[in-house]
Write a protein that holds these residues in place. Structure first.
Motif, PDB file in Angstrom:
ATOM      1  N   ALA A   1      11.768  -0.442  11.404  1.00  0.00           N
ATOM      2  CA  ALA A   1      10.451  -1.065  11.321  1.00  0.00           C
ATOM      3  C   ALA A   1       9.474  -0.153  10.580  1.00  0.00           C
ATOM      4  CB  ALA A   1       9.937  -1.370  12.722  1.00  0.00           C
ATOM      5  N   GLU A   2       9.534   1.144  10.877  1.00  0.00           N
ATOM      6  CA  GLU A   2       8.632   2.084  10.210  1.00  0.00           C
ATOM      7  C   GLU A   2       8.884   2.111   8.707  1.00  0.00           C
ATOM      8  OE1 GLU A   2       8.746   6.032  11.798  1.00  0.00           O
ATOM      9  OE2 GLU A   2       8.365   5.265  13.824  1.00  0.00           O
ATOM     10  N   ALA A   3      10.159   2.201   8.359  1.00  0.00           N
ATOM     11  CA  ALA A   3      10.512   2.259   6.943  1.00  0.00           C
ATOM     12  C   ALA A   3      10.038   1.002   6.227  1.00  0.00           C
ATOM     13  CB  ALA A   3      12.020   2.411   6.794  1.00  0.00           C
ATOM     14  N   HIS A   4      10.184  -0.131   6.914  1.00  0.00           N
ATOM     15  CA  HIS A   4       9.747  -1.381   6.313  1.00  0.00           C
ATOM     16  C   HIS A   4       8.245  -1.404   6.105  1.00  0.00           C
ATOM     17  CE1 HIS A   4      13.099  -4.409   6.237  1.00  0.00           C
ATOM     18  NE2 HIS A   4      13.683  -3.279   6.533  1.00  0.00           N
ATOM     19  N   ALA A   5       7.527  -0.869   7.103  1.00  0.00           N
ATOM     20  CA  ALA A   5       6.072  -0.859   6.999  1.00  0.00           C
ATOM     21  C   ALA A   5       5.640  -0.059   5.773  1.00  0.00           C
ATOM     22  CB  ALA A   5       5.471  -0.271   8.268  1.00  0.00           C
ATOM     23  N   LEU A   6       6.290   1.075   5.575  1.00  0.00           N
ATOM     24  CA  LEU A   6       5.937   1.906   4.424  1.00  0.00           C
ATOM     25  C   LEU A   6       6.247   1.177   3.114  1.00  0.00           C
ATOM     26  CD1 LEU A   6       5.105   4.549   3.084  1.00  0.00           C
ATOM     27  CD2 LEU A   6       7.469   5.298   3.295  1.00  0.00           C
ATOM     28  N   ALA A   7       7.419   0.591   3.064  1.00  0.00           N
ATOM     29  CA  ALA A   7       7.817  -0.111   1.839  1.00  0.00           C
ATOM     30  C   ALA A   7       6.863  -1.262   1.559  1.00  0.00           C
ATOM     31  CB  ALA A   7       9.241  -0.621   1.978  1.00  0.00           C
ATOM     32  N   ALA A   8       6.447  -1.949   2.632  1.00  0.00           N
ATOM     33  CA  ALA A   8       5.535  -3.070   2.448  1.00  0.00           C
ATOM     34  C   ALA A   8       4.207  -2.585   1.898  1.00  0.00           C
ATOM     35  CB  ALA A   8       5.321  -3.786   3.778  1.00  0.00           C
ATOM     36  N   ARG A   9       3.744  -1.433   2.428  1.00  0.00           N
ATOM     37  CA  ARG A   9       2.477  -0.882   1.947  1.00  0.00           C
ATOM     38  C   ARG A   9       2.572  -0.560   0.466  1.00  0.00           C
ATOM     39  NH1 ARG A   9       1.967   2.387   6.365  1.00  0.00           N
ATOM     40  NH2 ARG A   9       2.418   4.286   5.215  1.00  0.00           N
ATOM     41  N   LEU A  10       3.684   0.069   0.117  1.00  0.00           N
ATOM     42  CA  LEU A  10       3.889   0.423  -1.291  1.00  0.00           C
ATOM     43  C   LEU A  10       3.921  -0.823  -2.162  1.00  0.00           C
ATOM     44  CD1 LEU A  10       6.563   3.226  -1.437  1.00  0.00           C
ATOM     45  CD2 LEU A  10       4.218   3.311  -2.218  1.00  0.00           C
ATOM     46  N   ALA A  11       4.649  -1.805  -1.672  1.00  0.00           N
ATOM     47  CA  ALA A  11       4.822  -3.023  -2.467  1.00  0.00           C
ATOM     48  C   ALA A  11       3.474  -3.671  -2.730  1.00  0.00           C
ATOM     49  CB  ALA A  11       5.743  -3.993  -1.737  1.00  0.00           C
ATOM     50  N   ARG A  12       2.604  -3.625  -1.731  1.00  0.00           N
ATOM     51  CA  ARG A  12       1.284  -4.233  -1.915  1.00  0.00           C
ATOM     52  C   ARG A  12       0.463  -3.448  -2.918  1.00  0.00           C
ATOM     53  NH1 ARG A  12       1.094  -5.147   3.345  1.00  0.00           N
ATOM     54  NH2 ARG A  12      -0.069  -3.232   3.762  1.00  0.00           N
ATOM     55  N   ARG A  13       0.603  -2.124  -2.835  1.00  0.00           N
ATOM     56  CA  ARG A  13      -0.334  -1.325  -3.606  1.00  0.00           C
ATOM     57  C   ARG A  13       0.139  -0.970  -5.002  1.00  0.00           C
ATOM     58  NH1 ARG A  13      -2.869   3.370  -0.508  1.00  0.00           N
ATOM     59  NH2 ARG A  13      -3.859   3.482  -2.545  1.00  0.00           N
ATOM     60  N   MET A  14       1.426  -0.940  -5.199  1.00  0.00           N
ATOM     61  CA  MET A  14       1.880  -0.643  -6.560  1.00  0.00           C
ATOM     62  C   MET A  14       1.548  -1.865  -7.398  1.00  0.00           C
ATOM     63  SD  MET A  14       5.377   1.424  -5.875  1.00  0.00           S
ATOM     64  CE  MET A  14       5.694   2.484  -7.250  1.00  0.00           C
ATOM     65  N   ARG A  15       0.668  -1.640  -8.343  1.00  0.00           N
ATOM     66  CA  ARG A  15      -0.042  -2.774  -8.910  1.00  0.00           C
ATOM     67  C   ARG A  15       0.814  -3.732  -9.713  1.00  0.00           C
ATOM     68  NH1 ARG A  15      -4.346   0.712 -11.737  1.00  0.00           N
ATOM     69  NH2 ARG A  15      -2.618   2.135 -11.483  1.00  0.00           N
ATOM     70  N   THR A  16       0.446  -4.968  -9.591  1.00  0.00           N
ATOM     71  CA  THR A  16       1.001  -5.982 -10.470  1.00  0.00           C
ATOM     72  C   THR A  16       0.073  -6.064 -11.664  1.00  0.00           C
ATOM     73  OG1 THR A  16       1.850  -7.222  -8.638  1.00  0.00           O
ATOM     74  CG2 THR A  16       1.540  -8.399 -10.672  1.00  0.00           C
ATOM     75  N   ARG A  17       0.592  -5.931 -12.807  1.00  0.00           N
ATOM     76  CA  ARG A  17      -0.286  -5.950 -13.967  1.00  0.00           C
ATOM     77  C   ARG A  17      -0.176  -7.264 -14.722  1.00  0.00           C
ATOM     78  NH1 ARG A  17       0.036   0.102 -16.100  1.00  0.00           N
ATOM     79  NH2 ARG A  17      -0.254   0.678 -13.946  1.00  0.00           N
TER      80      ARG A  17
ATOM     81  N   LEU B   1       3.539  10.606  -0.125  1.00  0.00           N
ATOM     82  CA  LEU B   1       3.635  10.428  -1.580  1.00  0.00           C
ATOM     83  C   LEU B   1       2.982   9.137  -2.053  1.00  0.00           C
ATOM     84  CD1 LEU B   1       7.216  11.525  -2.515  1.00  0.00           C
ATOM     85  CD2 LEU B   1       5.078  12.554  -3.205  1.00  0.00           C
ATOM     86  N   GLU B   2       2.648   8.314  -1.112  1.00  0.00           N
ATOM     87  CA  GLU B   2       2.172   6.977  -1.447  1.00  0.00           C
ATOM     88  C   GLU B   2       1.125   6.960  -2.564  1.00  0.00           C
ATOM     89  OE1 GLU B   2       1.335   4.529   2.043  1.00  0.00           O
ATOM     90  OE2 GLU B   2      -0.143   3.512   0.795  1.00  0.00           O
ATOM     91  N   PRO B   3       0.056   7.775  -2.431  1.00  0.00           N
ATOM     92  CA  PRO B   3      -0.973   7.714  -3.482  1.00  0.00           C
ATOM     93  C   PRO B   3      -0.422   7.995  -4.876  1.00  0.00           C
ATOM     94  CG  PRO B   3      -1.495   9.413  -1.840  1.00  0.00           C
ATOM     95  CD  PRO B   3      -0.306   8.691  -1.352  1.00  0.00           C
ATOM     96  N   TYR B   4       0.561   8.904  -4.964  1.00  0.00           N
ATOM     97  CA  TYR B   4       1.109   9.235  -6.282  1.00  0.00           C
ATOM     98  C   TYR B   4       1.942   8.084  -6.822  1.00  0.00           C
ATOM     99  CZ  TYR B   4      -0.324  13.856  -4.917  1.00  0.00           C
ATOM    100  OH  TYR B   4      -1.061  14.919  -4.516  1.00  0.00           O
ATOM    101  N   LEU B   5       2.717   7.510  -5.919  1.00  0.00           N
ATOM    102  CA  LEU B   5       3.571   6.401  -6.347  1.00  0.00           C
ATOM    103  C   LEU B   5       2.722   5.223  -6.797  1.00  0.00           C
ATOM    104  CD1 LEU B   5       6.338   6.481  -3.617  1.00  0.00           C
ATOM    105  CD2 LEU B   5       6.507   7.186  -5.982  1.00  0.00           C
ATOM    106  N   VAL B   6       1.644   5.004  -6.057  1.00  0.00           N
ATOM    107  CA  VAL B   6       0.788   3.864  -6.373  1.00  0.00           C
ATOM    108  C   VAL B   6       0.214   3.985  -7.773  1.00  0.00           C
ATOM    109  CG1 VAL B   6      -1.459   2.899  -5.807  1.00  0.00           C
ATOM    110  CG2 VAL B   6       0.244   3.219  -4.026  1.00  0.00           C
ATOM    111  N   ARG B   7      -0.048   5.215  -8.171  1.00  0.00           N
ATOM    112  CA  ARG B   7      -0.687   5.398  -9.461  1.00  0.00           C
ATOM    113  C   ARG B   7       0.262   5.166 -10.638  1.00  0.00           C
ATOM    114  NH1 ARG B   7      -2.984  10.977  -9.719  1.00  0.00           N
ATOM    115  NH2 ARG B   7      -3.361  10.761  -7.496  1.00  0.00           N
ATOM    116  N   LEU B   8       1.527   5.129 -10.363  1.00  0.00           N
ATOM    117  CA  LEU B   8       2.504   5.005 -11.463  1.00  0.00           C
ATOM    118  C   LEU B   8       2.380   3.675 -12.192  1.00  0.00           C
ATOM    119  CD1 LEU B   8       5.636   6.573  -9.857  1.00  0.00           C
ATOM    120  CD2 LEU B   8       4.424   7.399 -11.851  1.00  0.00           C
TER     121      LEU B   8
END
Lengths: 315, 401
Positions: free
Chosen positions: B169-185, B394-401
């Motif tokens: 569940a924790e891993a999923h929560a993190l992945a979901a957060r990333l998925a939301r924030r890694m931008r769709t362009r 690492l989330e903030p760094y990944l999000v910026r990619l």
């Protein structure tokens, strides 16, 4: 809207199965006829082609660019003595280019022409939505032929997912409904060959619907036979040398691995230049290698030394 | 069981015998991750009744065309076929509980509850094909488990035991957060859509020819959305065994949450595991994964695995907005030059490469692994991650990619 219902002479289930068994060729016959059509098959392809007829499933061919996937369909048409209908897929391919379309210009002309004569509007309407004004596209054409044509759906991976879903439906029902005309059932089930270069992952549903064959680069023996059949006037010894050389090139780190078509080009070039033995004329060999190497990078990599080294192995 | 050679008495009723064998074979295929359904079994029976079987190679080629659906199946089929019908070069899967307990202390902690144990017992009883060389010296040197070995290992690492609902569940929560924030362009390209912001003049005119040119049906265009695609390559070799569990869970979350994602596992070979991992039920996904990932926990051939990826998968998996995430400690048994070449190829293909290395935090670790050195120039983000917490950091760094 008046509905002129078209019910084409569709083969009913049992009858169709009967016909199919009667027409099934044996594996040897298929190999022979493929060879006669100029396609040298590997060990497994004839069985797959035989199964196509036996089970009535489409065949999905995958493989690198240039290994002769499209050729398989052409040869298959020759094997069965039927026509080949080809649909080239691309992004944005839609039903009106793949299936059918009304010939609007003719319809308009017909309406104009009859306006002046004061014909009954209802008959005019019935008339312009008739067979005469229908433009057949490859898919419709394939199911309306009697001789079980080979339907080649080329590079299905380039089409959109929606089109793939639509195709799946067509491949299981083999009938098309045209709102103005009614349902058109297949007169005969075409032999369907799909090819893919795997630029996109195909859906599991489509993969499961199909028989599968992976077309690989031919081995030396098969490639020699291909050269001998396709480039007339090549001596057997030369063909063998060419095949070995090409195999060597493929094993090198090249960006664009030469396919069978490139081999044939090169063989034709060598025959044209009257080369009898690759060893005699290393310079011509090096010069003509550009038939095989299609990028600047690869050509730069293949220095005289590299081609001399490969030539050394060929002997 | 199914691998016994036919006995003399069995030929009395050859038809039934063959049919039974065929059913078992289909089950074996299913266990080896072939997509074989009822329809395939039915058609296989028809093949069996046809004259094709008269020749020994006929049956093989026919079944091969029938049950394979992709290149990986195509390459695997002959091995499975030989193992089953000719009894050649196969072995049983080692019962998974005994060895694992002694060798993997850390992962045992995550063994949870009796129901997991039970599943292990009921699970895979079928055989898997072995590579010939392995058989000769099986169980000889215990030393080969240390560090990077070039040899494949039996499926000792069992992914099923990392099924821990909370951690998942924790891993999923993190992945979901990333998925939301890694931008769709939004890209500048447009495509036809049912609703859009601009009229597609050409198509509108074309479609309305049937109305005599009066534009009644409008065709719209809309900008294409290009979601970021995440491709994860996870090193599952012996040296990474401490961390595999964490990342496998993370990958399951990524595949569940990202619109577009693909996952690969590599050790001595590269395995495409997206399909197995897409299973919603984590337990089932892990079960399928352990079937796929034979040889996990052995040595690493990063260079070779990357080469396989570049050659066979990159074309279909990487598009213009793809981020490739490699999770590995960089200990490679292959030559570093090969790795450098493959990394360069990969860098040319995709937008961004992230390399997560669980070892960076360690005092005595420097990316001395020569392979790692070779890879560094091509990496956009090189960071440490050894558990979920550090991954989240690492989330903030990944999000910026």
């Amino acid at each position: 809207m008046p509905k002129a219902c078209f019910q084409h002479g569709a083969i009913s289930g049992t009858q169709g199965a009967h016909l199919r068994i009667a027409m099934t060729l044996s594996r040897e016959q298929i190999s022979e006829r493929l060879a006669a059509a100029g396609y040298i098959a590997d060990r497994e392809l004839p069985v797959a082609l035989q199964l196509m007829d036996m089970l009535g499933r489409p065949l999905l061919l995958e493989g690198e660019a240039g290994v002769g996937k499209t050729e398989v369909a052409k040869a298959l048409a020759a094997v069965h003595g039927t026509g080949l209908i080809r649909l080239q897929c691309y992004e944005g391919l839609d039903q009106s280019t793949a299936l059918y379309e009304w010939n609007y210009q003719r319809q308009l002309l017909a309406i104009r022409a009859r306006e002046s004569s004061g014909a009954d509007p209802r008959t005019v309407e019935q008339d312009i939505f008739s067979e005469r004004f229908l433009l057949e596209r490859p898919l419709l054409a394939a199911i309306r032929r009697d001789d079980r044509p080979v339907l080649l759906i080329d590079e299905i991976d380039r089409a959109d997912e929606e089109f793939e879903a639509f195709l799946l439906e067509l491949l299981s029902d083999f009938q098309v409904s045209i709102p103005e005309l009614g349902t058109i059932k297949a007169r005969s089930i075409p032999r369907v060959v799909l090819t893919s270069n795997s630029t996109r992952e195909l859906s599991d549903a489509l993969r499961r619907r199909c028989l599968y064959h992976y077309v690989d680069y031919p081995d030396v023996e098969r490639e020699t036979r291909i050269i001998l059949t396709r480039v007339p006037g090549t001596a057997t010894a030369l063909a063998l040398q060419i095949a070995r050389m090409v195999e060597g090139v493929r094993k090198e780190e090249v960006k664009k691995v030469p396919g069978v078509a490139e081999t044939l080009d090169w063989a034709a070039a060598l025959v044209g230049l009257d080369v009898k033995n690759l060893q005699d004329d290393p310079e011509t060999v090096h010069e003509t290698l550009r038939c095989l190497l299609k990028t600047q990078e690869d050509r730069a990599r293949f220095t005289t030394e590299v081609s001399a080294r490969l030539l050394g192995k060929v002997a | 069981m199914c691998c016994l050679p036919p006995e003399a008495g069995d030929f009395g009723d050859a038809g039934t015998y063959l049919a039974e064998r065929l059913t078992t074979f289909m089950r074996t295929l299913r266990n080896n991750a072939f997509a074989v359904g009822l329809k395939e079994s039915e058609d296989a029976a028809r093949v069996l009744a046809s004259p094709l079987v008269a020749r020994p190679t006929g049956l093989r080629s026919a079944l091969k065309a029938l049950v394979c659906a992709r290149r990986s199946d195509w390459l695997k089929f002959d091995e499975v076929f030989d193992a089953f019908w000719l009894g050649r070069g196969m072995r049983r899967v080692v019962p998974l509980t005994s060895r694992a307990q002694s060798s993997k202390r850390t992962e045992r902690r995550q063994l949870s509850g009796p129901e997991v144990e039970q599943k292990t017992e009921a699970g895979l009883g079928e055989q898997v094909p072995a590579s010939g060389e392995e058989q000769n010296d099986s169980g000889s040197s215990p030393a080969r488990m240390e560090g990077a070995s070039r040899r494949e290992r039996l499926a000792e690492t069992d992914f099923r035991k990392i099924h821990d609902p909370k951690a998942i569940a924790e891993a999923h929560a993190l992945a979901a957060r990333l998925a939301r924030r890694m931008r769709t362009r939004l890209s500048r390209r447009e495509r036809v859509r049912a609703k859009g912001r601009r009229i597609d003049m050409r198509r509108t005119i074309r479609r309305n020819v049937s109305h005599g040119g009066v534009p009644i049906e409008l065709v719209w265009r809309k900008r294409k959305r290009k979601p970021l695609r995440l491709v994860v390559l996870l090193d599952a070799s012996g040296s990474m065994s401490l961390y595999t569990a964490v990342f496998v869970r993370f990958i399951h979350g990524v595949l569940d949450n990202f619109r577009e994602a693909e996952a690969f596992l590599f050790h001595t070979r590269l395995v495409h595991v997206s399909n197995a991992m897409r299973e919603k039920d984590a337990a089932r996904a892990l079960e399928r994964l352990s079937l796929l990932a034979q040889g996990v926990g052995g040595g690493t051939r990063i260079g070779e695995s990357l080469a396989t990826f570049n050659r066979w998968h990159a074309k279909s998996v990487i598009h213009s907005r793809t981020c490739v995430m490699i999770i590995s400690d960089g200990y490679d048994t292959g030559p570093p030059e090969a790795m450098a070449v493959e990394m360069q190829r990969l860098a040319k293909r995709c937008k961004r490469i992230v390399w997560l290395n669980p070892m960076i935090g360690w005092d005595d670790y420097e990316p001395s692994a020569r392979g790692m050195q070779a890879a560094l120039p091509h990496i956009d983000l090189f960071a440490t991650a050894h558990n979920l917490k550090s991954l989240a950091a690492l989330e903030p760094y990944l999000v910026r990619l």
